[in-house]
Design an enzyme around this catalytic site. Structure first.
Site, PDB file in Angstrom:
ATOM      1  N   HIS A  70       0.849  -1.206   0.000  1.00  0.00           N
ATOM      2  CA  HIS A  70       0.000   0.000   0.000  1.00  0.00           C
ATOM      3  C   HIS A  70       0.876   1.244   0.000  1.00  0.00           C
ATOM      4  O   HIS A  70       1.918   1.309   0.662  1.00  0.00           O
ATOM      5  CB  HIS A  70      -1.046  -0.002   1.121  1.00  0.00           C
ATOM      6  CG  HIS A  70      -0.569   0.235   2.516  1.00  0.00           C
ATOM      7  ND1 HIS A  70      -0.374   1.502   3.029  1.00  0.00           N
ATOM      8  CD2 HIS A  70      -0.285  -0.616   3.530  1.00  0.00           C
ATOM      9  CE1 HIS A  70       0.004   1.400   4.301  1.00  0.00           C
ATOM     10  NE2 HIS A  70       0.074   0.128   4.626  1.00  0.00           N
ATOM     11  N   GLU A 109      -5.442   1.826   2.007  1.00  0.00           N
ATOM     12  CA  GLU A 109      -5.375   0.651   2.891  1.00  0.00           C
ATOM     13  C   GLU A 109      -5.658   1.038   4.336  1.00  0.00           C
ATOM     14  O   GLU A 109      -6.162   0.230   5.118  1.00  0.00           O
ATOM     15  CB  GLU A 109      -3.977   0.001   2.801  1.00  0.00           C
ATOM     16  CG  GLU A 109      -3.834  -1.306   3.586  1.00  0.00           C
ATOM     17  CD  GLU A 109      -3.376  -1.139   5.032  1.00  0.00           C
ATOM     18  OE1 GLU A 109      -3.397  -2.120   5.781  1.00  0.00           O
ATOM     19  OE2 GLU A 109      -3.026  -0.011   5.436  1.00  0.00           O
ATOM     20  N   GLU A 110      -5.291   2.286   4.685  1.00  0.00           N
ATOM     21  CA  GLU A 110      -5.327   2.689   6.105  1.00  0.00           C
ATOM     22  C   GLU A 110      -6.732   3.064   6.573  1.00  0.00           C
ATOM     23  O   GLU A 110      -6.978   4.158   7.092  1.00  0.00           O
ATOM     24  CB  GLU A 110      -4.371   3.866   6.331  1.00  0.00           C
ATOM     25  CG  GLU A 110      -2.892   3.492   6.139  1.00  0.00           C
ATOM     26  CD  GLU A 110      -2.303   2.649   7.275  1.00  0.00           C
ATOM     27  OE1 GLU A 110      -3.065   2.201   8.149  1.00  0.00           O
ATOM     28  OE2 GLU A 110      -1.077   2.431   7.259  1.00  0.00           O
TER      29      GLU A 110
END
Ligand code: DTR
Ligand code: ZN
Ligand code: ZN
Length: 293
Positions: free
Chosen positions: A83, A128-129
């Protein structure tokens, strides 16, 4: 300076300018353009795959970057991904400029090779976070809808590979307490990295996948999956400290998800070890994927 250290330095400089690399921000755009320029110089075409993130009602657009070798059958593809976004408010150098840079190095080395038998596809995931890894989830769903997921023989995830109190971790495909069924074939990816480290007398440990990153959608879709990891906020065990040095009972990355996740708080030797392993995987599988069969 090695190329991969140079990439980290560039990611730090972009974070100094923009504050962070959070999804949908100018910092993310700058990092994406950097990755795209590097891929172009390596002779690899890349594309952006846009998608909408719905984060508890707040919607915005962001994208993944996908690049692949020209050669090799598109019905048999091996994927590696990292990511590219980071948490807001910090440079995100271990999480996950380290993985993005290691992947860039593998792609650059592979881009310079002229005989590729199997197609290798690299992905720099967006967003992604969040509670869910949006970019990889979108990608896997898209392939499923197009009936193309069968073409992905394996997926390797690279998230956090330069921790300061590190372990050399290989995702544990034999974990008994995994929260999801681990796809058949994943053990072969684990074995491949184990053999690579063993051959170099490099100690390694099997690490928990946690299912906390972009491996999750691939595992869900039953794609053989593996990955490399040097640790986040979880504490190093006494045994790990015996094997790898560092501090037992302290976090493997004490700066995980903080503004101090910067270039001063990564271990470059660890990054080199992991970059070597990822590059070896990409270049070996490009020639010969029998270790995955
Ligand atoms: N949650 C991920 C970092 C992370 C924590 N444990 C694992 C295990 C395997 C891969 C990644 C992770 C993040 O903050 O991006
Ligand atoms: Zn993170
Ligand atoms: Zn991460």
């Amino acid at each position: 300076m090695s190329r991969v250290h140079g990439h980290l330095q560039e990611f730090q400089a972009m974070a100094d300018e923009h504050g962070d690399r959070a999804a949908g921000t100018p910092g993310y755009e700058a990092a994406a353009q950097y990755v795209e320029r590097q891929l172009e110089s390596a002779g690899l075409d890349s594309t952006r795959q846009y998608f909408t993130v719905d984060d508890d009602g707040e919607e915005f657009e962001t994208f993944n970057i996908i690049a692949e070798t020209e050669q090799g059958s598109d019905e048999e593809v091996i994927m590696l991904g990292a990511h590219l976004d980071g948490v807001p408010g910090g440079p995100g150098i271990n999480d996950n400029a380290s993985g993005a840079a290691a992947l860039l190095e593998a792609a650059t080395v592979l881009g310079a090779q002229d005989t590729v038998t199997n197609r290798i596809r690299f992905a720099w995931w967006g967003a992604e976070e969040f509670r869910r890894p949006h970019g990889s989830r979108h990608y896997v769903r898209d392939l499923e809808e197009e009936d193309e997921l069968e073409s992905v023989l394996a997926y390797v995830n690279v998230d956090m590979v330069a921790s300061t109190n590190p372990v050399i971790g290989v995702y544990d495909a034999q974990a008994a307490d995994a929260s999801m069924d681990i796809p058949e074939g994943s053990v072969k990816i684990m074995r491949f990295f184990a053999d690579y480290f063993d051959a170099r007398d490099q100690p390694w440990v099997a690490t928990d996948w946690d299912m906390a990153s972009d491996q999750r959608p691939f595992v869900r879709a039953d794609v053989p999956t593996g990955g490399l990891f040097t640790g986040s906020g979880e504490r190093k065990s006494r045994r790990e400290a015996d094997v790898f040095g560092g501090t037992a009972k302290a976090p493997r990355d004490p700066n995980y998800h903080t503004p101090q996740d910067d270039l001063d708080n990564v271990d470059l030797e660890t990054l080199d070890i992991m970059t070597g392993a990822i590059t070896h995987a990409a270049t070996t599988w490009a020639r010969d994927s029998s270790s995955l069969e």
